[in-house]
Scaffold this active site. Structure first.
Site, PDB file in Angstrom:
ATOM      1  N   GLU A  71       1.750 -50.963 -64.977  1.00  0.00           N
ATOM      2  CA  GLU A  71       1.471 -52.171 -64.179  1.00  0.00           C
ATOM      3  C   GLU A  71       0.387 -51.924 -63.138  1.00  0.00           C
ATOM      4  OE1 GLU A  71       4.784 -53.874 -61.963  1.00  0.00           O
ATOM      5  OE2 GLU A  71       3.553 -55.598 -61.449  1.00  0.00           O
ATOM      6  N   ASP A  91       6.747 -50.100 -65.904  1.00  0.00           N
ATOM      7  CA  ASP A  91       6.779 -50.885 -64.661  1.00  0.00           C
ATOM      8  C   ASP A  91       7.430 -49.990 -63.620  1.00  0.00           C
ATOM      9  OD1 ASP A  91       7.008 -52.613 -62.584  1.00  0.00           O
ATOM     10  OD2 ASP A  91       7.664 -54.316 -63.801  1.00  0.00           O
ATOM     11  N   ILE A  93       8.096 -50.316 -60.423  1.00  0.00           N
ATOM     12  CA  ILE A  93       9.172 -51.012 -59.695  1.00  0.00           C
ATOM     13  C   ILE A  93       9.165 -52.450 -60.190  1.00  0.00           C
ATOM     14  CG2 ILE A  93      10.074 -51.788 -57.473  1.00  0.00           C
ATOM     15  CD1 ILE A  93       8.923 -49.371 -56.140  1.00  0.00           C
ATOM     16  N   ASP A  94      10.155 -52.796 -60.993  1.00  0.00           N
ATOM     17  CA  ASP A  94      10.283 -54.196 -61.394  1.00  0.00           C
ATOM     18  C   ASP A  94      11.208 -54.864 -60.385  1.00  0.00           C
ATOM     19  OD1 ASP A  94       9.715 -56.340 -63.335  1.00  0.00           O
ATOM     20  OD2 ASP A  94      11.900 -56.379 -63.412  1.00  0.00           O
ATOM     21  N   THR A  96       9.513 -56.025 -57.388  1.00  0.00           N
ATOM     22  CA  THR A  96       8.861 -55.503 -56.175  1.00  0.00           C
ATOM     23  C   THR A  96       9.184 -56.376 -54.958  1.00  0.00           C
ATOM     24  OG1 THR A  96       7.089 -54.503 -57.471  1.00  0.00           O
ATOM     25  CG2 THR A  96       6.623 -54.877 -55.153  1.00  0.00           C
ATOM     26  N   ASP A 220       7.134 -55.676 -67.991  1.00  0.00           N
ATOM     27  CA  ASP A 220       8.428 -56.221 -67.551  1.00  0.00           C
ATOM     28  C   ASP A 220       9.447 -56.212 -68.699  1.00  0.00           C
ATOM     29  OD1 ASP A 220       7.582 -57.023 -64.890  1.00  0.00           O
ATOM     30  OD2 ASP A 220       6.490 -58.669 -65.816  1.00  0.00           O
TER      31      ASP A 220
HETATM   32  C1  LIP Z   1       8.439 -59.360 -61.472  1.00  0.00           C
HETATM   33  C2  LIP Z   1       9.314 -59.840 -62.605  1.00  0.00           C
HETATM   34  C3  LIP Z   1       9.974 -61.155 -62.257  1.00  0.00           C
HETATM   35  C4  LIP Z   1       8.942 -62.167 -61.983  1.00  0.00           C
HETATM   36  C5  LIP Z   1       8.050 -61.708 -60.858  1.00  0.00           C
HETATM   37  C6  LIP Z   1       7.412 -60.391 -61.182  1.00  0.00           C
HETATM   38  P1  LIP Z   1       7.240 -57.081 -60.726  1.00  0.00           P
HETATM   39  O1  LIP Z   1       7.828 -58.138 -61.818  1.00  0.00           O
HETATM   40  O2  LIP Z   1      10.288 -58.951 -62.895  1.00  0.00           O
HETATM   41  O3  LIP Z   1      10.789 -61.580 -63.314  1.00  0.00           O
HETATM   42  O4  LIP Z   1       9.551 -63.396 -61.682  1.00  0.00           O
HETATM   43  O5  LIP Z   1       7.065 -62.643 -60.630  1.00  0.00           O
HETATM   44  O6  LIP Z   1       6.526 -60.500 -62.270  1.00  0.00           O
HETATM   45  O7  LIP Z   1       5.925 -57.631 -60.287  1.00  0.00           O
HETATM   46  O8  LIP Z   1       8.194 -56.997 -59.607  1.00  0.00           O
HETATM   47  O9  LIP Z   1       7.084 -55.822 -61.502  1.00  0.00           O
END
Ligand code: LIP
Length: 274
Positions: A71, A91, A93-94, A96, A220
């Site tokens: 990412e 990813d 940190i998913d 974030t 993601d």
């Molecule tokens: C997030 C996703 C989430 C989405 C956010 C963002 P990140 O990923 O997991 O579902 O709604 O907009 O994309 O940016 O935290 O890796």
């Protein structure tokens, strides 16, 4: 490229994910340095970058001919190139936004795809100590215990996850609100907890029955895709057709029947491809 030892790939990634998990568990309690990316609510912290570095440095050391889609590397300008080569999709940190607010629903997501098929998945929420794992053909696990999707087929008794996402484009926001408005009166409940990867893993463990989102990225879904499939769940495009990792749309469900019922009701939206 020689033959690939999948177990060695899994073990190597697992060690690195645990190290990165220690960093996230510690950093979530502290003040973060926050930068913005595609919008004012699309965030990145020094921890996202540090985790991605741990993963890519460690994996490329162990597997010098493997490819990477990460990412933060893509955000920093690298091309998102998806080929048949063994490719680690990361990813760091998913969730974030959750991490920034110390909301403990956030995870590290690492998937290995070979010949455009998912082989290895590790999803780790170090704050709540939830380690989801899957290897192709070998089932899905949470902290070592086998998990299964709920088997729910009825929309009216389903718990559905949806997200608002990190785009404030009016057409996208309208799609989000329309879909909430359509589904809410027809289901048991809806939740928006802020992590695509964990939403999918929660469907995999039967903690919810379906999840959809427009605008997510390959990193993601890359690992959670395998966790859901190995748990007996379904991952498709939001219209119900074959899932395309680069298309930035996902619908996952406990059963094909439920996926079809949700897909039929969704207002569709097509973001630019990864
Ligand atoms: C997030 C996703 C989430 C989405 C956010 C963002 P990140 O990923 O997991 O579902 O709604 O907009 O994309 O940016 O935290 O890796």
């Amino acid at each position: 490229m020689g033959s690939i030892n999948i177990q060695e790939c899994f073990d190597t990634a697992m060690q690195l994910v645990k190290t990165a998990g220690d960093l996230v568990r510690d950093a979530i309690k502290k003040k973060k340095n926050i930068e913005t990316k595609s919008s004012a609510v699309d965030l990145v912290t020094e921890s996202d970058k540090a985790v991605e570095k741990i993963m890519i440095d460690g994996l490329s050391n162990a597997f010098p001919d493997h490819k990477f889609i990460g990412e933060e590397s893509v955000s920093a300008g690298e091309k998102c190139v998806f080929t048949d080569d063994p490719t680690w999709i990361i990813d760091p940190i998913d969730g974030t936004m959750n991490f920034v607010h110390s909301f403990p629903h956030t995870c590290i997501s690492v998937g290995l795809w070979i010949n455009k098929d998912a082989e290895v998945a590790i999803v780790y929420n170090p704050v709540l100590n939830q380690m989801f794992t899957a290897l192709k053909g070998k089932g899905a696990f949470l902290n070592g215990e086998k998990i299964s999707a709920s088997g729910e087929t009825d929309l009216s008794t389903s718990l559905i996850f949806a997200e608002v996402g990190s785009s404030r484009d009016p057409e996208k926001m309208n799609t989000v609100i329309t879909n909430f408005t359509t589904l809410l009166p027809r289901v048991h409940g809806m939740r928006a907890m802020g992590s695509c990867t964990l939403n999918m893993c929660y469907v995999a463990m039967g903690g919810g029955d379906a999840y959809f989102e427009f605008g997510i990225h390959a990193w993601d879904t890359a690992a959670a895709y395998l966790v859901v499939k190995e748990a007996g769940g379904i991952v498709v495009d939001t219209e119900g057709g074959t899932f395309d990792l680069m298309r930035r749309r996902v619908l996952c469900a406990s059963t094909q029947e439920l996926a079809e019922k949700v897909a039929k009701l969704l207002k569709q939206y097509q973001p630019e491809r990864d």
